[in-house]
Design a protein around this motif. Structure first.
Motif, PDB file in Angstrom:
ATOM      1  N   TRP A  30      -3.767   6.662  -5.930  1.00  0.00           N
ATOM      2  CA  TRP A  30      -3.943   5.380  -5.259  1.00  0.00           C
ATOM      3  C   TRP A  30      -5.424   5.038  -5.145  1.00  0.00           C
ATOM      4  O   TRP A  30      -6.296   5.897  -5.224  1.00  0.00           O
ATOM      5  N   PHE A  79      -0.982   1.886  -4.938  1.00  0.00           N
ATOM      6  CA  PHE A  79      -0.550   3.108  -5.605  1.00  0.00           C
ATOM      7  C   PHE A  79      -0.533   2.909  -7.120  1.00  0.00           C
ATOM      8  O   PHE A  79      -0.399   1.786  -7.622  1.00  0.00           O
ATOM      9  N   ARG A 117      -3.815  -0.593   0.228  1.00  0.00           N
ATOM     10  CA  ARG A 117      -3.724   0.595  -0.634  1.00  0.00           C
ATOM     11  C   ARG A 117      -2.829   0.255  -1.812  1.00  0.00           C
ATOM     12  O   ARG A 117      -1.695  -0.206  -1.621  1.00  0.00           O
TER      13      ARG A 117
END
Length: 559
Positions: A163, A179, A177
């Motif tokens: 990530w 991934f 975030r």
């Protein structure tokens, strides 16, 4: 920042040190790091202070450049968890700090990001971003874009799911975030905004369907390399690493979105386009190398491009607006593949080399560290050339059964490295013309070149080698103009800066280690050809050339 600018050029406009006087360089001062493992950090200089980070325990030193001999101004010890060393793939290295708005930001091995007051060293915030118990470690240098501190994880060799995260520079809170694997909602793919050039990237939830059931949760694709930013397009560019495990038979499919490059919006993290350099990676050719942001003449017109020296042995030129591959030229000896199909964008694997259970595949070139690993190139705005550290290595490769256990190695391969064909020199500093698409000259090295490069307006290129020689090279001809033997092998990144006294200085960290130097600093037994994940077969003799230790060297012309 370690890359000098958002374009990742590592080009300095300083020209006090030139091709005519660089041979007079002398040591201005040295500073011991207090650690013995691989020193990969770039020193950065803000005002009258130089900053660098050690490998574990990740102490950040602030060196006062106004004092004779570079006196210690302050240091910060983050006290990372000792157990995190056990999940560091290739030694607990650190690639350095970055500066933004009066603060120094850097990562610690145990998956924390810290912010310090640049003047006093006071801790302003510390955020846990990952969990080393599941393989997450931090080795990369952060990049700050629009008040967001961009950080990514290492650990694909432990089945960590990759990530990239954006932390608010003010308080360390996680803004977003993205991934590398999993459903589109996790990868931050919104199909209203995601417009990849090639059709193989346009399906829904490919980060799930291009894996065996549930395997994307331990699929690798970590983000531990270099990030670039184009302020005009307002896009960040970064690479994703190898899928987990190395044994490809365990993970049928193209394994999206590993081994590729993302373009993303820095405000939201949403993906704009993606390109995969090595679909269904067979050889651990992690795609984390630097992306050079260049505007250059291409077939009679100016194009906004990313130039990317890739681990698989090809120099890519990619339209950074659309993700179209304009060129992919081999810059080293390659047997693992037969080129890149520019119409489809796909790498053409050499089917004769495809690994399978019970078979040792021989003469796979380039080997796992690739024709070029993370060690960054530089680009001169004067010469228009890229100065690239790269290697000519091959390997034997044998897949073996592997099972996933959280926090333990997840590889499934025996590898043995050895020099590629030629004169026995496995490393080289190369000058590459990105417009003419060809090599102009090279400086051969006996061992892999694991140092980054820096280039100046004085037409001088700086880099180091595993024997400990720090070198200055003529940017136009490749002539070695000066060299100095440090106490240990060099795997760090050179920096040149103007000191408080107005003079130009050059700094480098000496201290062998990392993947290529682990045989030395880890005191591993060269009788095991698979030691250091394959390097045991070829660099055992390096112990005779390089000592162990960590030292900052700073050079200047005599007064």
């Amino acid at each position: 920042m370690p890359s000098r600018d958002y374009a990742n050029t590592r080009y300095s406009g300083l020209d006090e040190i030139t091709t005519d006087n660089v041979a007079k360089l002398q040591v201005a001062f040295t500073f011991a790091t207090g650690t013995l493992l691989g020193q990969e950090s770039a020193p950065i200089v803000i005002g009258d202070t130089l900053y660098f980070v050690t490998p574990y325990p990740n102490i950040l030193y602030a060196v006062d450049l106004t004092q004779p001999g570079g006196a210690l101004k302050w240091k910060f010890d983050p006290k990372p968890a000792a157990a995190s060393q056990g999940v560091a793939c290739c030694q607990p290295v650190n690639r350095g700090p970055t500066y933004y708005n009066g603060r120094i930001f850097y990562n610690t091995l145990d998956a924390h990001t810290v912010a310090l007051d640049a003047e006093t060293g006071q801790l302003l915030w510390k955020t846990r971003v990952g969990d080393f118990n599941y393989g997450d470690t931090f080795t990369m240098a952060p990049l700050v874009v629009k008040n967001k501190v961009l950080v990514g994880n290492s650990g694909a060799e432990f089945g960590a799911r990759g990530w990239l995260a954006a932390l608010d520079a003010s308080d360390g809170s996680i803004a977003w975030r993205a991934f590398t694997t999993g459903p589109d909602s996790d990868v931050l793919i919104d199909h209203a905004e995601f417009k990849p050039f090639y059709p193989q990237y346009r399906g829904k939830d490919l980060g799930v369907s291009q894996w065996p059931p549930e395997h994307w949760k331990i699929g690798g694709g970590t983000v531990w390399g270099w990030i670039s930013y184009d302020p005009e397009l307002d896009l960040i560019y970064y690479g994703t690493s190898n899928p987990s495990p190395w044994n490809h038979e365990v993970r049928p499919g193209d394994n999206h979105w590993t081994n590729g490059i993302f373009a993303r919006d820095p405000d939201t993290g949403k993906a704009r386009w993606f390109y995969q350099f090595s679909p269904h990676d067979l050889w651990d050719h992690s795609a984390v190398n630097e992306n050079l942001i260049l505007d250059m003449q291409w077939q009679g017109q100016m194009r906004k491009v990313v130039v990317r020296p890739e681990r698989n042995g090809y120099m890519y030129v990619i339209d950074r607006v659309t993700g179209e591959v304009l060129a992919a030229d081999a810059y080293t000896y390659i047997t693992a593949s037969k080129g890149v199909d520019l119409k489809t964008g796909r790498l053409i694997y050499n089917e004769d080399k495809t690994p399978s259970q019970g078979r040792v595949v021989r003469e796979v070139c380039p080997n796992s560290p690739g024709a070029k690993d993370w060690t960054p190139s530089s680009f001169s705005k004067r010469t228009g050339l890229i100065y690239m550290p790269h290697n000519n290595m091959c390997m034997d490769w044998e897949v073996k059964p592997v099972s996933y256990i959280a926090g333990t190695g997840y590889i499934g391969v025996n590898a043995r490295f050895y020099p590629g064909p030629g004169d026995g020199n496995v490393g080289e500093l190369m000058a590459w013309d990105p417009v003419a698409r060809r090599k102009l000259w090279g400086v051969p090295e006996r061992w892999p070149v694991w140092s980054g490069t820096a280039v100046t307006a004085g037409d001088v290129v700086f880099y180091g080698n595993l024997e400990g020689w720090f070198k200055a090279v003529h940017a136009q001809t490749g002539e070695v103009l000066w060299q100095f033997k440090t106490a240990s092998g060099i795997i760090g990144q050179p920096t040149t800066f103007r000191g408080p006294d107005g003079r130009q200085y050059v700094a480098i960290l000496s201290g062998i280690g990392g993947w290529a130097g682990a045989m030395v600093s880890g005191e591993l037994d060269e009788r095991d050809p698979t030691a250091a994940k394959g390097f045991g077969n070829m660099v055992g003799e390096l112990k005779k050339q390089s000592g162990i230790g960590g030292m900052l060297y700073v050079f200047a012309l005599p007064r």
